[in-house]
Scaffold this motif. Structure first.
Motif, mmCIF file in Angstrom:
data_model
loop_
_atom_site.group_PDB
_atom_site.id
_atom_site.type_symbol
_atom_site.label_atom_id
_atom_site.label_comp_id
_atom_site.label_asym_id
_atom_site.label_seq_id
_atom_site.Cartn_x
_atom_site.Cartn_y
_atom_site.Cartn_z
ATOM 1 N N ASP A 210 0.808 -1.210 0.000
ATOM 2 C CA ASP A 210 0.000 0.000 0.000
ATOM 3 C C ASP A 210 0.847 1.269 0.000
ATOM 4 O O ASP A 210 0.310 2.376 -0.027
ATOM 5 C CB ASP A 210 -0.988 0.013 1.166
ATOM 6 C CG ASP A 210 -0.315 -0.159 2.510
ATOM 7 O OD1 ASP A 210 0.929 -0.234 2.544
ATOM 8 O OD2 ASP A 210 -1.034 -0.240 3.521
ATOM 9 N N GLN A 211 2.179 1.122 -0.002
ATOM 10 C CA GLN A 211 3.065 2.277 -0.116
ATOM 11 C C GLN A 211 3.509 2.522 -1.563
ATOM 12 O O GLN A 211 4.254 3.457 -1.828
ATOM 13 C CB GLN A 211 4.308 2.067 0.764
ATOM 14 C CG GLN A 211 3.998 1.934 2.241
ATOM 15 C CD GLN A 211 5.205 1.503 3.038
ATOM 16 O OE1 GLN A 211 6.334 1.867 2.732
ATOM 17 N NE2 GLN A 211 4.985 0.711 4.073
ATOM 18 N N ILE A 212 3.053 1.681 -2.501
ATOM 19 C CA ILE A 212 3.458 1.805 -3.899
ATOM 20 C C ILE A 212 2.250 2.235 -4.723
ATOM 21 O O ILE A 212 1.274 1.491 -4.833
ATOM 22 C CB ILE A 212 4.006 0.468 -4.437
ATOM 23 C CG1 ILE A 212 5.151 -0.033 -3.544
ATOM 24 C CG2 ILE A 212 4.481 0.625 -5.876
ATOM 25 C CD1 ILE A 212 5.644 -1.410 -3.927
ATOM 26 N N PRO A 213 2.260 3.427 -5.322
ATOM 27 C CA PRO A 213 1.118 3.866 -6.146
ATOM 28 C C PRO A 213 0.933 2.971 -7.371
ATOM 29 O O PRO A 213 1.913 2.594 -8.030
ATOM 30 C CB PRO A 213 1.508 5.286 -6.557
ATOM 31 C CG PRO A 213 2.555 5.715 -5.586
ATOM 32 C CD PRO A 213 3.295 4.463 -5.213
ATOM 33 N N ALA A 214 -0.298 2.637 -7.669
ATOM 34 C CA ALA A 214 -0.584 1.808 -8.843
ATOM 35 C C ALA A 214 -0.123 2.485 -10.124
ATOM 36 O O ALA A 214 0.326 1.819 -11.069
ATOM 37 C CB ALA A 214 -2.074 1.493 -8.907
ATOM 38 N N ASP A 215 -0.216 3.819 -10.182
ATOM 39 C CA ASP A 215 0.150 4.549 -11.399
ATOM 40 C C ASP A 215 1.645 4.505 -11.690
ATOM 41 O O ASP A 215 2.068 4.898 -12.777
ATOM 42 C CB ASP A 215 -0.306 6.010 -11.291
ATOM 43 C CG ASP A 215 -1.809 6.132 -11.214
ATOM 44 O OD1 ASP A 215 -2.501 5.195 -11.645
ATOM 45 O OD2 ASP A 215 -2.307 7.157 -10.698
ATOM 46 N N ASN A 216 2.456 4.055 -10.722
ATOM 47 C CA ASN A 216 3.902 3.976 -10.938
ATOM 48 C C ASN A 216 4.367 2.564 -11.275
ATOM 49 O O ASN A 216 5.563 2.313 -11.388
ATOM 50 C CB ASN A 216 4.656 4.453 -9.686
ATOM 51 C CG ASN A 216 4.778 5.958 -9.632
ATOM 52 O OD1 ASN A 216 4.134 6.659 -10.399
ATOM 53 N ND2 ASN A 216 5.586 6.458 -8.737
ATOM 54 N N ILE A 217 3.430 1.623 -11.416
ATOM 55 C CA ILE A 217 3.779 0.236 -11.695
ATOM 56 C C ILE A 217 3.609 -0.044 -13.189
ATOM 57 O O ILE A 217 2.563 0.249 -13.761
ATOM 58 C CB ILE A 217 2.906 -0.729 -10.875
ATOM 59 C CG1 ILE A 217 3.063 -0.429 -9.376
ATOM 60 C CG2 ILE A 217 3.282 -2.174 -11.165
ATOM 61 C CD1 ILE A 217 2.128 -1.246 -8.509
ATOM 62 N N GLU A 218 4.626 -0.591 -13.804
ATOM 63 C CA GLU A 218 4.539 -0.957 -15.216
ATOM 64 C C GLU A 218 3.879 -2.324 -15.382
ATOM 65 O O GLU A 218 2.977 -2.501 -16.202
ATOM 66 C CB GLU A 218 5.938 -0.984 -15.841
ATOM 67 C CG GLU A 218 5.929 -1.401 -17.310
ATOM 68 C CD GLU A 218 7.320 -1.438 -17.906
ATOM 69 O OE1 GLU A 218 7.465 -1.983 -19.021
ATOM 70 O OE2 GLU A 218 8.262 -0.937 -17.274
ATOM 71 N N LYS A 219 4.333 -3.308 -14.597
ATOM 72 C CA LYS A 219 3.778 -4.656 -14.703
ATOM 73 C C LYS A 219 4.044 -5.421 -13.410
ATOM 74 O O LYS A 219 4.851 -5.019 -12.573
ATOM 75 C CB LYS A 219 4.406 -5.407 -15.888
ATOM 76 C CG LYS A 219 5.914 -5.593 -15.777
ATOM 77 C CD LYS A 219 6.486 -6.253 -17.014
ATOM 78 C CE LYS A 219 8.025 -6.381 -16.909
ATOM 79 N NZ LYS A 219 8.593 -7.024 -18.116
#
Length: 847
Positions: A210-219
């Motif tokens: 929950d500390q990682i934004p979804a918009d910053n994930i490629e795959k």
């Protein structure tokens, strides 16, 4: 630690010497080794193998015979051409004084309807010997347009850009959308009902999802049965979160913002600037969410099978969560074959929880005896930072490469809480004196990981890989709990001051070979692990060492084997086996008692030992027009399985904890080593497209689980079947009749998980539905607006049923509540942007 340091120095020295081999070293050249639209190589004299300087290298459009670009080779013989168009056939012409002219056609990358015209490719021509013997050019690598889910025989790759419902959320929201993955009440992820190892960019992390934004994930990559190349502590599989990092020339970026209810607010900016030898990247953001989550507990206390009394509890928890992060770094492309990257991340967050609990204590005939009210206000904050240095060297032989990286993760946190308990008779009179508890705590954590990997394709059909890994982790924490009475404070036995250090040293090697349609990979990993924990106040020590003695040396080896048969062009069959280990984490070992819920306490068991996992899988994959089908049969055998065990607290424990407002019949949840657990399962995944606008991905997982355990002469053995189904549907409108509806996409995700057995009962069924719609607009669809509803019917909750000789209890809690999000994102870029204001050629905006 001394031995680890010596090993680290030796490894760095070895690889530094290897990389500086004069036959392999490549001097400066402003090119890169990442996948790009480029063609590069090096000119050498066939007799002396020395580099040829100032040779003329020209590249032509073969169809029109027009010159596209030209250059002179560097002092090291290197040349490179960028801004190549995959759909064009090129001719390269090389001439140098004293050498015959070299000419070679480079055919266009084949483009089908599923591939975009601007897909990237690169071609390393290797060392070109300037003689009449011309080295034959190998096929050009192209990359297809990515679907939402790419299914391989050993892994699944989920492309996050296709997940509409996760837009504006966190990695937890992403995981809810992935087949085979489920998320529990606390945001923990399970893969086929087992806890996987979470990686970020291929390495372990101290970040929570929950500390990682979804918009910053490629795959996101799912590996259900990792080979010997991966950590042995991946018994539940691996979920690798790959973050976005662009490598195109010029300035590129994505900006996004979200707003929603309850209390949702987020913003993210991702930038990338590549110029010459350097590629700079940076991202930063803020994420906030709120919500009121309900919980219920109903319990029946028994003695010799006879009901003694009842207890009911209703809770309402209002939570606040805020996260901020800044991530930046640089890739330095030393030359065509050497790259070094440095990445720095800073992150932090603040949590707040205001919880109220209404409690009912009932007689055996369910008449009220007294009531309780518990109010808890808690706050916490943390920071999690990391530094990573990565080096990569590619050799002239295609596929041969050496990588080495050093990770340093570090962070700290603090928390405090005030808990008030009051008790009254049904008529309103005071039942007993109120109790007040205040607690506070702090912690800090440091992790160092060094890893080096070498890959060498020995021949066209065989490959050798080897590597080493050193991991060292230290953690220190104190927690003080006080009973507050008449203005004074008394320190409770709950107070806890502890520290631990953990070390894992590992090495592995794998060998793979292919014979026609049959291939195999065999690997062996060796790991030595040690965990030392200390309760500072009492000097109590706990932990483990594996292997502790030479006679237990087998506990240090983890083999794997993969056998694959290409049955036909569209059918593939694979059998794989691996041996893994699941080491107990700190919270499972620490004897500290947590009292956030006065009737459901939690405590670790310092006597826990690691469990080993023997994992077998049979995979069948079938490709057909419009889709793919993957079937998996699996069996996991877990000797010494770490499992949860619950019992009412003892009279001695109640005396120690009664000032903390703990119920005399409170349940103490801890962990034990079962004799063995077996999981037999079958999983089916179908990806079906209907035309170009509509697709569905149903997943079905069936599992039969047996647990054999006997703790203190109490039989905890249990068995049962559970199943899980998930359906993802996507539809996108494509029309020239309306600009409003054109490029309007819809996504609907539904999931159901049946009850699942645990040693003393079962988990309740879980189900929910998510929906989202996205509209793309502006030139090249650079902008998009997304509206998402998570948990449409507000049904997602996590519940358990315990049925033992001393109590029967049903309870449920919620991780989140139904929320609505509106998100806007915009992609931008300029290929000829330059910090030095030099015209790079080419032009215009780059999507």
């Amino acid at each position: 630690m001394k031995n680890s340091t010596l090993i680290l120095v030796f490894i760095f020295s070895f690889f530094a010497a290897y990389a500086q081999n004069p036959e392999q070293q490549m001097p400066d050249d402003p090119t890169i080794q990442f996948k790009q639209n480029r063609i590069f190589g090096k000119l050498v004299d066939q007799q002396s193998d020395k580099a040829i300087e100032a040779a003329s290298v020209q590249i032509y459009n073969a169809a029109t015979d027009s010159l596209v670009d030209g250059m002179l080779t560097k002092s090291n013989g290197n040349f490179s051409f960028s801004h190549i168009i995959p759909s064009v056939t090129y001719k390269i012409v090389i001439s140098a004084l004293g050498y015959e002219v070299f000419e070679q056609l480079i055919p266009a990358a084949s483009m089908d309807k599923s591939r975009a015209a601007n897909d990237k490719f690169e071609k390393d021509l290797g060392n070109i010997a300037m003689t009449p013997a011309i080295k034959q050019l190998e096929g050009i690598v192209i990359t297809a347009t990515k679907p939402a889910l790419e299914m391989g025989i050993d892994r699944k790759i989920f492309n996050v850009s296709k997940s509409l419902t996760a837009t504006g959320g966190t990695a937890v929201d992403v995981m809810k959308n992935i087949p085979s993955v489920s998320v529990d009440i606390d945001g923990n992820v399970e893969l086929r009902n087992s806890a996987p190892q979470i990686f970020v960019d291929g390495r372990p992390t101290i970040l929570s999802l929950d500390q990682i934004p979804a918009d910053n994930i490629e795959k996101v990559e799912l590996i259900t049965n990792p080979s010997a190349k991966f950590d042995a502590a991946t018994s539940g599989g691996i979920i690798n979160v790959v973050l976005k990092k662009d490598k195109r020339f010029g300035l590129n970026g994505i900006a996004s913002a979200s707003v929603g209810t309850p209390g949702i607010l987020s913003g993210n900016l991702n930038l990338n600037l590549r110029e010459g030898k350097l590629n700079f990247f940076a991202s930063g953001g803020f994420n906030q969410s709120r919500g009121k989550a309900k919980g219920e507990t109903e319990r029946e206390n028994k003695l010799n099978g006879i009901t003694q009394d009842y207890f009911n509890q209703h809770s309402l928890n209002q939570r606040r969560r805020q996260f901020t992060f800044l991530n930046f770094g640089v890739d330095y492309f030393i030359d065509n074959r050497n790259t070094i990257s440095v990445t720095q991340r800073f992150g932090g967050g603040r949590f707040g929880n205001n919880e109220e609990q209404q409690q009912e204590y009932l007689e055996s005939d369910k008449t009220p005896e007294y009531y309780g009210f518990r109010s808890s206000i808690s706050n916490s904050k943390f920071n999690r930072n990391s530094t990573r240095v990565n080096y990569k060297h590619t050799f002239p032989k295609q596929g041969e490469e050496l990588t080495a990286d050093l990770n340093y993760n570090y962070g700290q946190g603090s928390s405090n809480a005030d808990i008030i308990n009051t008790y009254t008779y049904p008529g309103g009179a005071e039942y007993k004196q109120p109790s007040t508890v205040r607690n506070e705590g702090q912690n800090n954590n440091h992790q160092i990981t060094f890893q080096a990997d070498y890959s060498n394709p020995i021949s066209e059909g065989s490959k050798f890989e080897a590597g080493v890994r050193i991991y060292y982790n230290t953690f220190k924490s104190f927690y003080n709990a006080f009973s507050v009475e008449n203005g004074g404070e008394t320190k409770l036995p709950l107070s806890n001051n502890y520290e631990y250090n953990e070390m894992v040293n590992a090495a592995y090697m794998t060998y793979s070979q292919k014979f026609g349609g049959f291939s195999y990979q065999a690997g062996l990993r060796s790991e030595y692990s040690k965990f030392n924990g200390l309760m500072v106040d009492s000097a109590f020590k706990f932990g483990y060492e594996y292997p502790a003695k030479l006679k237990n040396i087998w506990n240090a080896f983890f083999p794997s084997i993969f056998l694959t048969q290409q049955v036909s062009e569209k059918d593939q069959l694979q059998f794989n086996f691996s041996r893994r280990i699941r080491r107990p984490d700190f919270w499972q070992l620490n004897p500290f008692i947590e009292i956030n819920d006065p009737v459901n306490l939690r405590q670790g068991n310092p006597q826990l030992q690691p469990e080993f996992v023997n994992s077998f899988e049979i995979n069948y994959s079938h490709d057909y027009k419009g889709g793919n089908f993957l079937a998996v049969l699996y069996w996991r055998n877990n000797p010494n399985d770490i499992t949860q065990y619950s019992d009412t607290i003892s009279a001695e424990q109640y005396v120690q904890l009664q000032n903390a407002g703990v119920d005399p019949n409170a349940i103490l949840n801890t962990f034990v080593n079962a004799n063995t657990t077996n999981r037999y399962g079958a999983e089916f995944t179908l990806q079906q497209k209907f035309g170009s606008n509509f697709d569905i991905t149903p997943t079905f997982n069936l599992q039969y689980r047996t647990t054999n355990a006997d703790i203190d002469k109490v039989n905890l053995s249990n068995s049962g079947i559970n199943w899980q189904g998930k359906l993802t549907t996507n539809y996108k409108i494509k029309t020239d009749r309306s600009k409003v509806f054109n490029n309007l996409g819809f996504q609907l995700i539904g999931e159901y998980e049946s009850p699942r057995i645990i040693p003393q009962g079962k988990m309740m069924a879980q189900y929910g539905v998510d929906f989202a719609m996205r509209k793309e607009f502006l030139k090249n669809n650079r902008a998009s607006v997304t509206f998402a509803v998570n948990d449409v019917f507000n049904t997602k909750r996590w519940g358990t049923i315990y049925d033992t000789e001393t109590f029967y209890q049903e309870s449920y809690r919620r991780w989140n509540v139904r929320n609505f999000r509106l998100s806007l994102s915009y992609k931008f870029g300029k290929a000829d942007f330059s910090l030095l204001h030099r015209n790079r050629g080419g032009g215009g905006d780059d999507e």
